[in-house]
Design an enzyme around this catalytic site. Sequence first.
Site, mmCIF file in Angstrom:
data_model
loop_
_atom_site.group_PDB
_atom_site.id
_atom_site.type_symbol
_atom_site.label_atom_id
_atom_site.label_comp_id
_atom_site.label_asym_id
_atom_site.label_seq_id
_atom_site.Cartn_x
_atom_site.Cartn_y
_atom_site.Cartn_z
ATOM 1 N N ARG A 107 -37.492 -32.123 -76.114
ATOM 2 C CA ARG A 107 -36.465 -33.000 -75.531
ATOM 3 C C ARG A 107 -35.608 -32.113 -74.642
ATOM 4 N NH1 ARG A 107 -34.483 -37.986 -77.608
ATOM 5 N NH2 ARG A 107 -32.341 -38.504 -77.037
ATOM 6 N N HIS A 134 -39.134 -41.303 -70.891
ATOM 7 C CA HIS A 134 -39.002 -41.345 -72.348
ATOM 8 C C HIS A 134 -40.201 -42.129 -72.896
ATOM 9 C CE1 HIS A 134 -37.301 -40.918 -76.177
ATOM 10 N NE2 HIS A 134 -36.164 -41.572 -76.049
ATOM 11 N N GLN A 137 -40.373 -43.649 -76.531
ATOM 12 C CA GLN A 137 -39.529 -44.831 -76.672
ATOM 13 C C GLN A 137 -40.270 -46.075 -76.190
ATOM 14 O OE1 GLN A 137 -36.067 -45.154 -77.873
ATOM 15 N NE2 GLN A 137 -36.898 -47.227 -77.879
ATOM 16 N N ASP A 228 -29.670 -50.395 -71.870
ATOM 17 C CA ASP A 228 -29.391 -49.027 -72.317
ATOM 18 C C ASP A 228 -27.992 -48.680 -71.828
ATOM 19 O OD1 ASP A 228 -29.633 -46.439 -73.263
ATOM 20 O OD2 ASP A 228 -31.057 -45.777 -71.732
ATOM 21 N N CYS A 268 -32.324 -49.215 -76.820
ATOM 22 C CA CYS A 268 -32.866 -47.981 -77.411
ATOM 23 C C CYS A 268 -31.830 -47.190 -78.203
ATOM 24 C CB CYS A 268 -33.517 -47.114 -76.340
ATOM 25 S SG CYS A 268 -32.456 -46.738 -74.937
ATOM 26 N N ARG A 296 -39.954 -46.547 -83.717
ATOM 27 C CA ARG A 296 -40.130 -45.178 -83.231
ATOM 28 C C ARG A 296 -40.956 -44.378 -84.240
ATOM 29 N NH1 ARG A 296 -36.745 -42.791 -79.644
ATOM 30 N NH2 ARG A 296 -38.360 -41.189 -79.717
#
Length: 312
Positions: A107, A134, A137, A228, A268, A296
């Site tokens: 990440r 991402h 996700q 988001d 998310c 996830r």
Amino acid sequence: MAAELSALNGLDFLSSADLNGAQTQALLTLAADIKAGRRNPRLDGKVLGLIFSKASTRTRVSFTVAMARLGGQTIDLNPSVSQVGRGEPIEDTARVLSRYLNAVAIRTFAQSDLQAYADAASIPIINALTDLEHPCQALADYLTMQEAFGSLEGLTMTYVGDGNNVAHSLLIAGALLGVNVRIGCPAGFYPLEKVVDQAKAIAAGRSEIVISEDPAEAVRGAHAVYTDVWASMGQEEEQSTRVQAFRGFCVDESLMRHADAKAIVLHCLPAHRGEEISAEVMESSASRIFDQAENRLHAQQALLATLLGAEG
């Protein structure tokens, strides 16, 4: 399904575009099977490394628990307490970690840093979030949508907000899966043109890719409405400016009236209630936000099992 997944053994997952449509769907099917207890792949003795240069709750915990459920272990290589954060070249770190670990989830900020790890490593490198994408996700997002409707065929996903890394992966993965993807965002906050063009090329007329500055039009008839935070990590100083720019883009009850009557709501997380989403919508019967967060875990179990050759 086995053939689609076995072809991914030992490969990297840096972008949603690293998969084709059949492989993406096969991963969702495997994730659903793992969640339901129909399949139980094992990674006994395997070790996953985590290199997270950005803060994380769901990604860190879901990868750690996913590996534990598969029978493997996780090592957190916190850059602040390892040589990773002291200037050792990425290439050297990647080559050393390849001698100890079976995969690394990273990440970080720049997609180019992730690519540098992948170029030097001899083990799978997984994108756990960069400024560009991402992809893990997006797997959980479409798994959640598939759970809600039984099939993704003919469905429309609308993302309302900043054209960020999440939007990019939704565009690419949606195109792969044949989902219509709409992005509703103000001028100046579009997803990158190269990503939109990439998604349109993948969709190849099978599904629609639409960018709109009208949130109501973007949401009209949508089966999933997604949002988001307006300021992603590293953009906190832009928060007040973005609040003004995104006025009218809050996913609230008024906006949801334009969606399909059975539409679900996704986010998310973390969420800023009252900014990009209202508290009423977040807690409504349409919300699948916490199912999405749980997914996830299942999506990453499927991904890890596949990349490390234990999808059966």
